[in-house]
Enzyme design. Structure first.
Site, PDB file in Angstrom:
ATOM      1  N   HIS A   1      58.096  42.467   3.361  1.00 31.91           N
ATOM      2  CA  HIS A   1      59.320  43.269   3.463  1.00 31.91           C
ATOM      3  C   HIS A   1      60.293  42.687   4.475  1.00 31.91           C
ATOM      4  CE1 HIS A   1      60.903  47.317   2.014  1.00 31.91           C
ATOM      5  NE2 HIS A   1      60.352  46.750   0.970  1.00 31.91           N
TER       6      HIS A   1
ATOM      7  N   TYR B   1      55.325  49.070   6.688  1.00 29.40           N
ATOM      8  CA  TYR B   1      55.800  49.119   5.312  1.00 29.40           C
ATOM      9  C   TYR B   1      54.655  49.180   4.293  1.00 29.40           C
ATOM     10  CZ  TYR B   1      57.428  48.150   0.778  1.00 29.40           C
ATOM     11  OH  TYR B   1      57.622  48.271  -0.558  1.00 29.40           O
TER      12      TYR B   1
HETATM   13 MG    MG Z   1      58.995  44.392  -2.368  1.00 27.88          MG
END
Ligand code: MG
Length: 418
Positions: A224, A175
């Protein structure tokens, strides 16, 4: 579209009525942005509100155009509280991102109209400024620590004081940084993402950053939502020497009742909330001792009206705000964030996004970050318009987010939180 008018519960102060409510979707950066436009019977008097749920934008569009417009047409646009409660209560079941984004679009458009009628920017309607501008953070990332730090240095040289730092971790589903596929060639899913490898690599990024970046640069990091409570504590403790401004979204929403124990054990401030999809969720986060920063996506909890309540609650509870604000927020939503930021004593930091020129073309008046600061427009309402001819040049497609999220898997093939 139906033009049914539902009963007016009281006599309006002025003879002004809503004549049209419709969703406009445009994708000037390739990300679907949904904005609601509310028109009135006064020539030139209309408002715009952010209803952006980029992953499911067609559902929001239909909800606004088919279900909500008929409730509002004929009503007085100054009754913001009643109209937004009406939009929620008539569905009986409440909450969730589709409902709340649709209501947010209406809520923020009505605030825009109120500002235009008063001749005031929205932040003055909220009680006026308690600060001149909102300090922001931007995202820096790279395939390795060196590249990420180089990116961060460029942002610092451009005036940023706060930078969110992400580095590639193994797997195509990492991410916030470029993906590194096929790092697990012997595993069932070659592009998998491993929490254990992530926990090993992330502290090294911040060790290098503290070595190379000016000491006064504030560093942030976004997990995340992919760790267990114990893994979150392990990461937070491993990052203690690097004095993070905050560590974001360590746990998935399904496990938010475990946040107080994580925060208790964490030496760095914990920021959570972009996945809140109701005012109730956001209130629980602020009140249960699990967050140092509440960072709801304002349109996902129903707009400016509920977000004001969270800002007030945060102020009373000693929690700070850090409203979610990357590219999947429309410029109207970004302006609503800044209106909250400059009027709330609980303000902590604002996530920023540098909109590309096509966005400025579609939304004249879009705020620009200046030396890291976001200043609100001082013109009536949000001070932002939409050029619908320009918007039509950037048609939205069904989100590529689906394809990305479908690839976020562990090396054994199991789906991971995106
Ligand atoms: Mg965020």
């Amino acid at each position: 579209m139906s033009t049914d008018t539902f009963a007016n519960p009281w006599q309006a102060r002025e003879d002004i009525a809503i004549t049209s409510v419709r969703a406009i979707t445009t994708a000037p950066e390739g990300i679907a942005l949904v904005v609601v436009r509310v028109d009135t019977n006064v020539p030139g008097l209309y408002g715009l509100g952010c209803a952006t749920f980029t992953q499911r934008w067609k559902a929001v569009e239909t909800f606004v155009n088919e279900h909500l417009a008929r409730l509002l047409i004929g009503r007085y646009p100054g009754d913001i509280g009643d109209l937004t409660r009406l939009a929620a209560f008539t569905g009986y079941w409440r909450g969730g991102p589709v409902t709340n984004n649709a209501i947010s679009g209406i809520d923020q458009a009505l605030w825009d109209i109120a500002g235009k009628r008063a001749g005031m920017p929205v932040h003055e309607l909220l009680g006026g400024k308690v600060r001149a501008a909102a300090d922001t953070y931007l995202h820096a990332s790279g395939r390795d620590a060196g590249e990420a730090i180089e990116h961060a240095l460029a942002l610092v040289e451009a005036g940023q004081r706060h930078v969110r730092l992400q580095v590639t971790t193994p797997g195509g589903g990492g991410y916030g940084a470029p993906s590194a596929p096929t790092e697990y060639p012997d595993a069932p899913y070659h592009n998998g993402w491993s929490a254990r490898d992530y926990l090993r690599r992330t502290p090294a990024l911040f060790e290098a950053a503290r070595d190379k970046l000016p000491d006064n640069v504030e560093l942030l990091h976004d997990v995340h939502s992919r760790l267990t409570p114990k893994e979150a504590v392990t990461l937070a403790r491993s990052l203690e020497p690097y004095r993070l401004f905050f560590l974001e979204d360590v746990l998935a929403p399904e496990h938010w009742d475990r946040l107080p124990e994580v925060r208790e054990a964490s030496p760095v401030p914990i920021a959570v909330g972009e996945l809140t999809t109701s005012l109730t969720d956001a209130v629980r986060l602020v009140k249960n001792g699990g967050v140092d920063f509440i960072r709801s996506h304002v349109s996902d909890i129903g707009g400016l009206t509920p977000a004001r309540k969270i800002a007030d609650l945060a102020e009373l509870c000693g929690v700070r705000t850090a409203w979610h604000g990357p590219g999947d927020t429309s410029p109207i939503g970004a302006a609503a964030n800044v209106a909250l930021d400059v009027t709330s004593a609980a303000f902590g930091i604002q996530e920023g996004h540098v909109y590309s020129e096509p966005v400025h073309e579609v939304f004249p008046g879009t705020l620009r970050i200046q030396n890291g600061w976001l200043f609100p427009n001082e013109t009536p309402g949000w001070g932002i318009d939409i050029d619908e001819a320009a918007a039509a040049r950037y048609p939205a497609e069904l989100s590529g987010h689906d394809a990305w999220a479908a690839g976020v898997r562990r090396p054994d093939g199991a789906l991971e939180a995106p």
